[in-house]
Design an enzyme around this catalytic site. Structure first.
Site, short mmCIF file in Angstrom:
data_model
loop_
_atom_site.label_atom_id
_atom_site.label_comp_id
_atom_site.label_asym_id
_atom_site.label_seq_id
_atom_site.Cartn_x
_atom_site.Cartn_y
_atom_site.Cartn_z
N HIS A 126 2.98 12.66 4.08
CA HIS A 126 3.84 13.55 3.31
C HIS A 126 3.53 15.00 3.61
CE1 HIS A 126 4.56 10.25 0.02
NE2 HIS A 126 5.14 9.97 1.19
N ASP A 151 4.31 -4.91 -7.17
CA ASP A 151 3.52 -5.49 -6.08
C ASP A 151 2.75 -6.71 -6.53
OD1 ASP A 151 4.27 -3.22 -4.64
OD2 ASP A 151 2.41 -2.17 -5.05
N ASP A 175 8.62 8.67 7.27
CA ASP A 175 7.34 8.32 6.65
C ASP A 175 6.85 7.01 7.28
OD1 ASP A 175 5.25 8.32 4.94
OD2 ASP A 175 6.41 8.20 3.10
N HIS A 213 1.44 -0.95 -7.23
CA HIS A 213 2.60 -0.73 -8.09
C HIS A 213 2.75 -1.99 -8.94
CE1 HIS A 213 3.65 1.57 -4.39
NE2 HIS A 213 4.19 2.45 -5.22
N ASP A 242 -4.06 9.52 -0.19
CA ASP A 242 -3.48 8.38 0.52
C ASP A 242 -3.68 8.64 2.01
OD1 ASP A 242 -2.70 7.03 -1.70
OD2 ASP A 242 -0.56 7.16 -1.35
#
Length: 437
Positions: free
Chosen positions: A272, A105, A308, A102, A297
């Site tokens: 997810h 990050d 999560d 991101h 992912d």
């Protein structure tokens, strides 16, 4: 120095399943050819910046437990550079080809537009040099439109158009940076694109705004000449309980609604999938059937914890089923296996970061070998083909012939005096067969 943090860890290499070396791969032999491609080409492993180098080991009940040397000053330009250096040292020692980020990050913390652009620009220039020096490539980039308090009510679906505009600023910069760095994909991760209560929510307006945002991203992709894939990551709930991108099927419906089904694919996360009450392999098979499979992912959840948890994958059985669907789908084009996973709060040593990734990589690699063996054996695929063989016959073709109506099909059933009988799905035999691999 942050670059000394992993100094005691050797480069991780393949040593075979009999090795006692805890810093070695038992199954991931990157140059081994499986079904016509090397394991490295099949799996395209990536390390994520956020959980591996940004997460401090905190949870809702307590602060961070990790003492990473770059963490104390990571909000400054100098500290962010230390973190980027440490990340590439780690990835080089792990010997995987990709990483993901991101924008926040890899950049220092900014509180205004000017600093946001300057700090991120410095980060991208540094990453460009690190990639050139190491040969490590960018699997995908994305913008964080969920952590800052301004995104408490979402990013693209925020009721305030100023937040929408700020998010557009971040995404433009992140997409252009991904293009500059040769990223294979750009991901839209809608962590807060949802709502908690309809009492304060105009759902139609929010959906239209999300559709508008995504259309703008696709338009800008083409404008700047970026040829990588645009991906959406389905997310079922948490931090909001009603996510607009609940699962792969929901995302496809959204894409169709706004005419984007040929422009956007999905980045599927295992954790997810299970939070959406699906299996990991179901989500992959759905994406493949709809023509929107993009990337993965790789992680797992805790089946006793509705959250999560982003743990490293460790079930060869579960990953074999998932990898089988990926291979059946034709494998990755621009995507790969990104480890969106984090070590536990008690795993505080530098070595623990390696053990988590080594275990995840070997789990996926062994699963690929299993999937290849299942495909080469052929019995499961042969049974599936035979089960649907009638659709390749005269009646099946007639049903799908343009101009054939419901009454025509009904008349055929009457004329032929059809009397179809149930046939065994042989689930138990197939499950037994699958388990032998």
């Amino acid at each position: 120095m942050a670059t000394d943090y992993f100094a005691d860890i050797p480069t991780i290499t393949y040593r075979g399943p009999e090795t006692d070396d805890e810093f070695a791969y038992r199954w991931y032999d990157k140059d081994r050819v499986v079904l016509g491609k090397t394991m490295a080409e099949h799996l395209r492993f990536a390390v994520c910046m956020w959980h591996t180098f940004c997460w401090p080991g905190s949870d809702v009940f307590g602060p961070g437990t990790f003492q990473r040397p770059w963490a104390a000053h990571a909000h400054t330009p100098e500290g962010a550079a230390m973190k980027r250096d440490a990340a590439f040292d780690f990835i080089r020692r792990l010997d995987v080809p990709f990483y993901c980020w991101h924008d926040v990050d890899v950049s220092a913390h900014a509180t205004n537009v000017a600093d946001c652009g300057r700090f991120f620009g410095e980060a991208v220039a540094h990453l460009e040099q690190l990639q050139a020096d190491s040969g490590i490539a960018l699997l995908w980039g994305t913008a964080n439109l969920f952590s800052d308090p301004r995104y408490a009510a979402g990013g693209a679906t925020n009721p305030d158009p100023e937040v929408f505009a700020w998010g557009a600023m971040q995404v433009r910069a992140a997409l252009e940076a991904t293009h500059r760095l040769g990223g294979a994909n750009y991901v839209l991760w809608g962590g807060r694109e949802g709502y908690e209560t309809l009492v304060n929510t105009d759902m139609k307006r929010e959906l239209d705004n999300l559709g508008r945002f995504l259309a703008l991203v696709v338009e800008h992709k083409h404008k700047i000449g970026y040829t990588g894939a645009i991906l959406i990551e389905p997310k079922p709930f948490e931090p909001t309980k009603h996510q607009y991108d609940f699962d792969t099927a929901t995302v496809y419906g959204f894409l169709k609604r706004y005419g984007l089904e040929d422009e956007v694919r999905v980045n599927i996360e295992a954790n997810h999938a299970t939070l959406a009450s699906h299996t990991f392999e179901h989500e992959i098979a759905t994406a493949s059937a709809l023509g929107i499979f993009g990337s993965i992912d790789a992680n797992r959840g805790d089946y006793q914890n509705g959250w999560d948890t982003d743990q490293f994958p460790n079930s060869v059985e579960e990953l074999t089923r998932a990898t089988l669907e990926i291979v059946r789908a034709g494998g990755f084009t621009t995507g790969g296996f990104n480890f969106d996973a984090k070590v536990r709060r008690q795993s505080i040593d530098a070595a623990d970061l390696f053990h988590g990734h080594i275990g995840g990589i070997d789990t996926v690699a062994k699963s690929l070998l299993n999937a290849a063996a299942i495909i080469e054996d052929g019995r499961i695929d042969a049974f599936r083909a035979q089960r649907y063989a009638g659709w390749d016959g005269e009646l099946g073709r007639t049903i799908h012939t343009e101009g054939t109506g419901l009454a025509d099909i009904a008349d055929l059933a009457i004329a032929r005096n059809l009397d179809p009988q149930p046939r065994s799905g042989r689930q138990e035999w197939l499950e037994n067969l699958l388990n032998r691999f």
